[in-house]
Design a protein around this motif. Structure first.
Motif, PDB file in Angstrom:
ATOM      1  N   ASN A   1       1.326 -80.797  19.894  1.00 54.97           N
ATOM      2  CA  ASN A   1       2.117 -81.463  20.920  1.00 54.97           C
ATOM      3  C   ASN A   1       2.321 -80.587  22.160  1.00 54.97           C
ATOM      4  O   ASN A   1       2.565 -81.089  23.246  1.00 54.97           O
ATOM      5  CB  ASN A   1       3.482 -81.884  20.367  1.00 54.97           C
ATOM      6  N   SER A   2       2.155 -79.286  22.027  1.00 56.33           N
ATOM      7  CA  SER A   2       2.351 -78.363  23.140  1.00 56.33           C
ATOM      8  C   SER A   2       1.051 -77.995  23.847  1.00 56.33           C
ATOM      9  O   SER A   2       1.060 -77.214  24.795  1.00 56.33           O
ATOM     10  CB  SER A   2       2.999 -77.085  22.618  1.00 56.33           C
ATOM     11  N   GLY A   3      -0.073 -78.561  23.402  1.00 59.29           N
ATOM     12  CA  GLY A   3      -1.388 -78.207  23.941  1.00 59.29           C
ATOM     13  C   GLY A   3      -1.669 -78.889  25.263  1.00 59.29           C
ATOM     14  O   GLY A   3      -2.574 -79.725  25.370  1.00 59.29           O
ATOM     15  N   ILE A   4      -0.930 -78.524  26.286  1.00 61.81           N
ATOM     16  CA  ILE A   4      -1.026 -79.175  27.591  1.00 61.81           C
ATOM     17  C   ILE A   4      -2.434 -79.073  28.168  1.00 61.81           C
ATOM     18  O   ILE A   4      -3.009 -80.064  28.605  1.00 61.81           O
ATOM     19  CB  ILE A   4       0.017 -78.549  28.551  1.00 61.81           C
ATOM     20  N   VAL A   5      -3.000 -77.874  28.161  1.00 61.94           N
ATOM     21  CA  VAL A   5      -4.344 -77.669  28.706  1.00 61.94           C
ATOM     22  C   VAL A   5      -5.375 -78.431  27.877  1.00 61.94           C
ATOM     23  O   VAL A   5      -6.274 -79.078  28.421  1.00 61.94           O
ATOM     24  CB  VAL A   5      -4.680 -76.161  28.767  1.00 61.94           C
ATOM     25  N   GLN A   6      -5.235 -78.373  26.555  1.00 64.64           N
ATOM     26  CA  GLN A   6      -6.178 -79.063  25.679  1.00 64.64           C
ATOM     27  C   GLN A   6      -6.124 -80.580  25.885  1.00 64.64           C
ATOM     28  O   GLN A   6      -7.171 -81.237  25.947  1.00 64.64           O
ATOM     29  CB  GLN A   6      -5.888 -78.736  24.199  1.00 64.64           C
ATOM     30  N   LEU A   7      -4.924 -81.134  25.985  1.00 63.93           N
ATOM     31  CA  LEU A   7      -4.794 -82.578  26.188  1.00 63.93           C
ATOM     32  C   LEU A   7      -5.463 -83.020  27.484  1.00 63.93           C
ATOM     33  O   LEU A   7      -6.145 -84.052  27.526  1.00 63.93           O
ATOM     34  CB  LEU A   7      -3.314 -82.993  26.191  1.00 63.93           C
TER      35      LEU A   7
ATOM     36  N   GLY B   1       5.559 -71.875  25.141  1.00 62.51           N
ATOM     37  CA  GLY B   1       7.006 -71.852  24.981  1.00 62.51           C
ATOM     38  C   GLY B   1       7.568 -73.045  24.223  1.00 62.51           C
ATOM     39  O   GLY B   1       8.778 -73.248  24.184  1.00 62.51           O
ATOM     40  N   ILE B   2       6.702 -73.827  23.601  1.00 60.44           N
ATOM     41  CA  ILE B   2       7.111 -75.035  22.875  1.00 60.44           C
ATOM     42  C   ILE B   2       6.716 -74.877  21.409  1.00 60.44           C
ATOM     43  O   ILE B   2       5.598 -74.457  21.104  1.00 60.44           O
ATOM     44  CB  ILE B   2       6.407 -76.288  23.451  1.00 60.44           C
ATOM     45  N   LYS B   3       7.610 -75.230  20.502  1.00 60.16           N
ATOM     46  CA  LYS B   3       7.276 -75.199  19.083  1.00 60.16           C
ATOM     47  C   LYS B   3       6.266 -76.307  18.784  1.00 60.16           C
ATOM     48  O   LYS B   3       6.449 -77.460  19.170  1.00 60.16           O
ATOM     49  CB  LYS B   3       8.516 -75.381  18.208  1.00 60.16           C
ATOM     50  N   VAL B   4       5.190 -75.940  18.108  1.00 55.14           N
ATOM     51  CA  VAL B   4       4.155 -76.902  17.734  1.00 55.14           C
ATOM     52  C   VAL B   4       4.607 -77.588  16.445  1.00 55.14           C
ATOM     53  O   VAL B   4       4.715 -76.946  15.407  1.00 55.14           O
ATOM     54  CB  VAL B   4       2.792 -76.209  17.549  1.00 55.14           C
ATOM     55  N   ILE B   5       4.848 -78.871  16.543  1.00 52.87           N
ATOM     56  CA  ILE B   5       5.354 -79.640  15.396  1.00 52.87           C
ATOM     57  C   ILE B   5       4.394 -80.776  15.046  1.00 52.87           C
ATOM     58  O   ILE B   5       3.996 -80.931  13.899  1.00 52.87           O
ATOM     59  CB  ILE B   5       6.756 -80.221  15.706  1.00 52.87           C
TER      60      ILE B   5
END
Length: 149
Positions: A100-106, A136-140
């Protein structure tokens, strides 16, 4: 140059662990799929793993580029190579997932034609013993994407 890793070659574990911190899980899924490596000047700088998941469907379960080669388009080259490989092998759908924190990947996956299909809630809580943080975001949760070929 991108090519399939030969069975007698050493696994690029250092790269695979950049994308997935669990060596146990990496070794488990690598045995079910095909690992591809990207070379630059004789050095392996990137990798991805394809595994068949359902009839006519394949998934990119790991994709990584050596950190010193980020932001140069190599990740996109790997994704596009995976798509072409899947087409060549006769698959009708290719899937990929990221945290959910993979901004670049998304952003990258969508630029390569993938569309978001679902969220696997608590995926990283269920499958990883230690918490993972990215940007800086927990990957859930696992954000799932797919593309018709």
């Amino acid at each position: 140059m991108i090519r399939e890793l030969n069975k007698d070659e050493e696994l690029p574990l250092d790269l695979l662990l950049l994308a997935d911190p669990s060596e146990k899980l990496v070794r488990k899924y690598i045995s079910r799929g095909k690992c591809f490596i990207m070379y630059l000047h004789g050095t392996i700088i990137g990798t991805y793993v394809l595994i068949p998941t359902r009839p006519e469907t394949v998934e990119i379960v790991n994709i990584a580029v050596n950190e010193e080669y980020h932001d140069r388009g190599y990740g996109k080259q790997l994704v596009l190579h995976a798509i072409e490989t899947a087409k060549y092998e006769g698959y009708k759908t290719i899937e990929i997932g990221t945290g959910n924190s993979g901004i670049v990947q998304l952003a990258l996956y969508q630029k390569c034609g993938f569309r978001m299909t679902s969220i696997d809630r608590d995926f990283f809580v269920r499958h990883y013993d230690e918490p993972i943080f990215e940007n800086g975001i927990k990957v859930i949760d696992m954000v799932r994407l797919s593309q018709d070929l």
